[in-house]
Design a protein around this motif. Sequence first.
Motif, PDB file in Angstrom:
ATOM      1  N   MET A   1       0.909  -1.085  -0.013  1.00  0.00           N
ATOM      2  CA  MET A   1       0.116  -0.033  -0.248  1.00  0.00           C
ATOM      3  C   MET A   1       0.795   1.274   0.008  1.00  0.00           C
ATOM      4  N   PRO A   2       0.693   2.111  -0.999  1.00  0.00           N
ATOM      5  CA  PRO A   2       1.663   3.391  -1.066  1.00  0.00           C
ATOM      6  C   PRO A   2       1.490   4.008   0.305  1.00  0.00           C
ATOM      7  N   ILE A   3       2.547   4.696   0.640  1.00  0.00           N
ATOM      8  CA  ILE A   3       2.557   5.525   1.875  1.00  0.00           C
ATOM      9  C   ILE A   3       1.624   6.897   1.825  1.00  0.00           C
ATOM     10  N   ALA A   4       1.250   7.210   0.437  1.00  0.00           N
ATOM     11  CA  ALA A   4       0.628   8.336   0.325  1.00  0.00           C
ATOM     12  C   ALA A   4      -0.908   7.984   0.772  1.00  0.00           C
ATOM     13  N   VAL A   5      -1.218   6.768   0.940  1.00  0.00           N
ATOM     14  CA  VAL A   5      -2.544   6.245   1.441  1.00  0.00           C
ATOM     15  C   VAL A   5      -2.631   6.519   2.655  1.00  0.00           C
ATOM     16  N   TYR A   6      -1.634   6.295   3.448  1.00  0.00           N
ATOM     17  CA  TYR A   6      -1.575   6.464   4.920  1.00  0.00           C
ATOM     18  C   TYR A   6      -1.835   8.024   5.163  1.00  0.00           C
ATOM     19  N   VAL A   7      -0.928   8.775   4.500  1.00  0.00           N
ATOM     20  CA  VAL A   7      -0.925  10.292   4.659  1.00  0.00           C
ATOM     21  C   VAL A   7      -2.310  10.975   4.587  1.00  0.00           C
ATOM     22  N   LEU A   8      -3.171  10.173   3.687  1.00  0.00           N
ATOM     23  CA  LEU A   8      -4.260  10.764   3.522  1.00  0.00           C
ATOM     24  C   LEU A   8      -5.243  10.487   4.602  1.00  0.00           C
ATOM     25  N   GLY A   9      -5.036   9.150   5.244  1.00  0.00           N
ATOM     26  CA  GLY A   9      -5.655   8.792   6.378  1.00  0.00           C
ATOM     27  C   GLY A   9      -5.392   9.610   7.578  1.00  0.00           C
ATOM     28  N   LEU A  10      -3.878  10.061   7.441  1.00  0.00           N
ATOM     29  CA  LEU A  10      -3.832  11.284   8.483  1.00  0.00           C
ATOM     30  C   LEU A  10      -4.616  12.519   8.479  1.00  0.00           C
ATOM     31  N   SER A  11      -4.279  12.822   7.215  1.00  0.00           N
ATOM     32  CA  SER A  11      -5.261  14.165   6.845  1.00  0.00           C
ATOM     33  C   SER A  11      -6.732  13.824   7.223  1.00  0.00           C
TER      34      SER A  11
ATOM     35  N   ALA B   1     -10.404   6.270   5.318  1.00  0.00           N
ATOM     36  CA  ALA B   1     -11.791   6.372   6.158  1.00  0.00           C
ATOM     37  C   ALA B   1     -11.403   6.061   7.568  1.00  0.00           C
ATOM     38  N   GLY B   2     -10.261   5.109   7.615  1.00  0.00           N
ATOM     39  CA  GLY B   2     -10.089   4.548   9.044  1.00  0.00           C
ATOM     40  C   GLY B   2      -9.244   5.829  10.016  1.00  0.00           C
ATOM     41  N   GLY B   3      -9.096   6.946   9.431  1.00  0.00           N
ATOM     42  CA  GLY B   3      -8.513   8.088  10.032  1.00  0.00           C
ATOM     43  C   GLY B   3      -9.805   8.675  10.814  1.00  0.00           C
ATOM     44  N   LEU B   4     -10.947   8.660  10.383  1.00  0.00           N
ATOM     45  CA  LEU B   4     -12.216   8.941  11.113  1.00  0.00           C
ATOM     46  C   LEU B   4     -12.322   8.082  12.432  1.00  0.00           C
ATOM     47  N   THR B   5     -11.989   6.850  12.243  1.00  0.00           N
ATOM     48  CA  THR B   5     -12.249   6.101  13.281  1.00  0.00           C
ATOM     49  C   THR B   5     -11.357   6.165  14.560  1.00  0.00           C
TER      50      THR B   5
ATOM     51  N   VAL C   1       1.368  15.539   2.475  1.00  0.00           N
ATOM     52  CA  VAL C   1       0.643  15.340   1.135  1.00  0.00           C
ATOM     53  C   VAL C   1       1.981  16.012   0.070  1.00  0.00           C
ATOM     54  N   LEU C   2       2.611  17.116   0.372  1.00  0.00           N
ATOM     55  CA  LEU C   2       3.651  17.588  -0.375  1.00  0.00           C
ATOM     56  C   LEU C   2       4.612  16.452  -0.745  1.00  0.00           C
ATOM     57  N   ALA C   3       5.104  15.789   0.407  1.00  0.00           N
ATOM     58  CA  ALA C   3       6.060  14.804  -0.028  1.00  0.00           C
ATOM     59  C   ALA C   3       5.573  13.500  -0.603  1.00  0.00           C
ATOM     60  N   THR C   4       4.433  12.889  -0.604  1.00  0.00           N
ATOM     61  CA  THR C   4       3.878  11.840  -1.046  1.00  0.00           C
ATOM     62  C   THR C   4       3.044  11.709  -2.490  1.00  0.00           C
ATOM     63  N   ILE C   5       2.361  12.854  -2.602  1.00  0.00           N
ATOM     64  CA  ILE C   5       1.131  13.084  -3.682  1.00  0.00           C
ATOM     65  C   ILE C   5       1.917  13.603  -4.895  1.00  0.00           C
TER      66      ILE C   5
END
Length: 400
Positions: A1-11, A134-138, A175-179
């Motif tokens: 899973m790309p690290i960007a996905v986890y960054v979006l979860g953090l966001s 969406a897990g970021g919301l939980t 986001v700046l570093a991974t997207i």
Amino acid sequence: MPIAVYVLGLSIFAQGTSELMLAGLLPELSADLHVSIPAAAGLLISAFAVGMLVGAPVLAVVTLTWSRRTALLLFLGIFALTHVGGALTPNYAVLLVTRVIGAFVYAGFWSVAAVTVVALVPANSRARAMSIVAGGLTIATIVGLPAGTMMGQHLGWRTAFWSVAGLCVLAMAGVLATIPAGRPDPDRRPRLREEVRALANSRLWLAFCTTALVTTAILVVFSYLAPLLIQTTGLTPGAVPGVLALYGLGSFIGITLGGRTADAQPFHTLFTGVAGLSILSAILALTAASTVVAIAVIVLLGGFGFATNPALNARVFSLAGNAPTLATATNFSAFNVGITAGPWLGGLAIDAGAGYPALGWIAVATGLTALGTVLVAALLPVSSPDHSDRCGSGRSRRAG
């Protein structure tokens, strides 16, 4: 899973904390700004919901040809600024305006983030990737809500707003570093005409109905968990945050498991999640006065309810084909229809004197209706390979 996905979860965790923490900040906020708690809760929460409902499709269209990184950074930056403004203002009206603007761009972030995830992962990993986002919301439910409440009680509600702004700045760095920075390939760039044409698919609107109904079934109970636990179950107010954290933990486990099954078996995931949600809601309606049973059922409600989230998103991606942006945004608005309708229906029942256990029966009725839409979708004939879902094994393919 790309690290960007986890960054979006953090966001999403950063912004979702703001969405949820208001419930724990109302006493301090109302005293500081000289407004009643009902007025603060009603207007601020409703304004946030309306901003999200409108923001998703509008900003999805506006940013259709933008660089996704630019759009995500802009939305996060504006969201952070609204919290700086909210933390600095002594005026309730100004705070209300900042909440509307923040919700508007938060909805836009969800829409663009979902399309970004689709572009970053293979088709058979979309649901799992969305479960991480969406897990970021939980996690915001487990960590952000109690942390914001503690900050409000000990350091003032404005500290919680400053903390959200800081989290958004960290998310911007990620986001700046991974997207990727570039705009979509001209040959693959979304076109408004194709996006609108994709919405003509009646199966998509059936999927949107399922999303709204499932979300309503979840929120009609969740919105009133605190008074239900205190007035019906008999817990002390101090025990309520712990039960809410357990609900959040159940939600996190549910969305994680749902993300692992929804890509291969979307209908099985929906059947299991919605049926479990309906059965558990009936059990809660019958046993809300029993402490042990009520707490166990509430944790399972979070698990079964949120297990449906990845499948609800994956179906829309599948049905929209090569034009997912506006469809994804509309699905996000459908989530917010449920977020608005659930508390409203529950409020009607409570005002009518039905009592908090009756909320479970409303969730049962809504959940069974949602299950009906899933069954109809599963039985519809396949129209094309691009607009199909898999239910069970590869031998059985049906349109979503």
